[in-house]
Design an enzyme around this catalytic site. Structure first.
Site, short mmCIF file in Angstrom:
data_model
loop_
_atom_site.label_atom_id
_atom_site.label_comp_id
_atom_site.label_asym_id
_atom_site.label_seq_id
_atom_site.Cartn_x
_atom_site.Cartn_y
_atom_site.Cartn_z
N PRO A 89 0.79 -1.22 0.00
CA PRO A 89 0.00 0.00 0.00
C PRO A 89 0.83 1.28 0.00
O PRO A 89 1.88 1.36 0.63
CB PRO A 89 -0.82 -0.10 1.29
CG PRO A 89 -0.08 -1.05 2.14
CD PRO A 89 0.56 -2.03 1.21
N ARG A 133 5.17 11.11 -2.66
CA ARG A 133 4.95 10.74 -1.26
C ARG A 133 6.23 10.98 -0.45
O ARG A 133 7.25 10.33 -0.69
CB ARG A 133 4.57 9.26 -1.20
CG ARG A 133 4.42 8.72 0.20
CD ARG A 133 4.34 7.20 0.20
NE ARG A 133 4.18 6.71 1.55
CZ ARG A 133 4.39 5.45 1.92
NH1 ARG A 133 4.75 4.54 1.01
NH2 ARG A 133 4.24 5.09 3.17
N TYR A 137 11.43 8.91 0.88
CA TYR A 137 11.39 7.87 -0.16
C TYR A 137 12.04 8.29 -1.49
O TYR A 137 12.16 7.46 -2.39
CB TYR A 137 9.93 7.46 -0.42
CG TYR A 137 9.27 6.85 0.79
CD1 TYR A 137 9.69 5.63 1.30
CD2 TYR A 137 8.23 7.51 1.45
CE1 TYR A 137 9.11 5.07 2.42
CE2 TYR A 137 7.63 6.96 2.58
CZ TYR A 137 8.07 5.75 3.06
OH TYR A 137 7.49 5.19 4.17
N ASN A 152 8.07 -5.57 -1.33
CA ASN A 152 8.06 -4.45 -0.40
C ASN A 152 6.64 -4.41 0.16
O ASN A 152 5.72 -3.89 -0.47
CB ASN A 152 8.40 -3.12 -1.08
CG ASN A 152 8.46 -1.97 -0.07
OD1 ASN A 152 7.99 -2.12 1.07
ND2 ASN A 152 9.01 -0.85 -0.48
N HIS A 156 12.84 -2.65 1.68
CA HIS A 156 12.29 -1.36 2.13
C HIS A 156 13.17 -0.26 1.58
O HIS A 156 14.41 -0.34 1.69
CB HIS A 156 12.25 -1.27 3.65
CG HIS A 156 11.35 -2.30 4.26
ND1 HIS A 156 9.99 -2.18 4.26
CD2 HIS A 156 11.63 -3.50 4.83
CE1 HIS A 156 9.46 -3.25 4.83
NE2 HIS A 156 10.44 -4.07 5.19
C1 DQA Z 1 8.45 1.09 3.44
C2 DQA Z 1 8.59 1.32 4.95
C3 DQA Z 1 7.26 1.10 5.66
O1 DQA Z 1 7.40 1.34 7.06
C4 DQA Z 1 6.20 2.04 5.12
O2 DQA Z 1 4.96 1.77 5.73
C5 DQA Z 1 6.11 2.04 3.65
C6 DQA Z 1 7.33 1.91 2.85
C7 DQA Z 1 9.75 1.42 2.68
O3 DQA Z 1 9.85 1.01 1.53
O4 DQA Z 1 10.61 2.10 3.22
O5 DQA Z 1 5.04 2.23 3.09
O6 DQA Z 1 8.18 -0.30 3.24
#
Ligand code: DQA
Length: 144
Positions: free
Chosen positions: A11, A19, A24, A75, A101
């Protein structure tokens, strides 16, 4: 014949690019997909890249993966921290799995420090940005 690798995104990863770019980065999920397809081709791996905001979709994709895919890169996003169902699905299929992640979940809020998925996967890559996906592809090539 090229082996097939399933890359699953959970999600809110469809929002990458806009985002929280400080966390990210600015690459979109389509940018990451294009990199994965390219790296896959160079490794003779056929990449099927998917995203869903629905936990059941992710579970059904995992359940259907044996027979078609040689390995999974996932992921799980926020479901990492909440979903026993996702962990059970990954345990039920006998495939190499790498959890990715983009951010370093251990350098963030404490609720992100635990992943239900990590104990049932072959390996975890976290904190390397979008490059984590292509590192995972190179690594899964050695596992399959
Ligand atoms: C994530 C880290 C998660 O804690 C977060 O909820 C995400 C992205 C990452 O790619 O860093 O949606 O998985």
């Amino acid at each position: 014949m090229a082996k097939k690798i399933l890359i699953i995104n959970g999600p809110n990863l469809n929002m990458l690019g806009t985002r929280e770019p400080g966390i990210y980065g600015t690459a979109s999920l389509d940018d990451i997909k294009a990199q994965c397809v390219d790296v896959g081709r160079s490794q003779n791996l056929d990449v099927d890249f998917r995203q869903s905001n629905h936990e059941g979709d992710l579970i059904e994709w995992i359940q259907k993966s044996p027979g078609e895919f040689a390995g999974i890169i996932i992921n799980p996003a926020a479901y990492s921290h909440t979903s026993i169902g996702l962990a059970d699905a990954l345990s039920a299929v006998n495939l190499p799995v790498i959890e990715v992640h983009i951010s370093n979940i251990f350098a963030r809020e404490t609720f992100r420090h635990h992943s239900y998925v990590s104990p049932v996967v072959s390996g975890v890559i976290c904190g390397l940005g979008p490059a984590g996906y292509t590192h995972a592809l190179n690594a899964i090539g050695e596992l399959i």
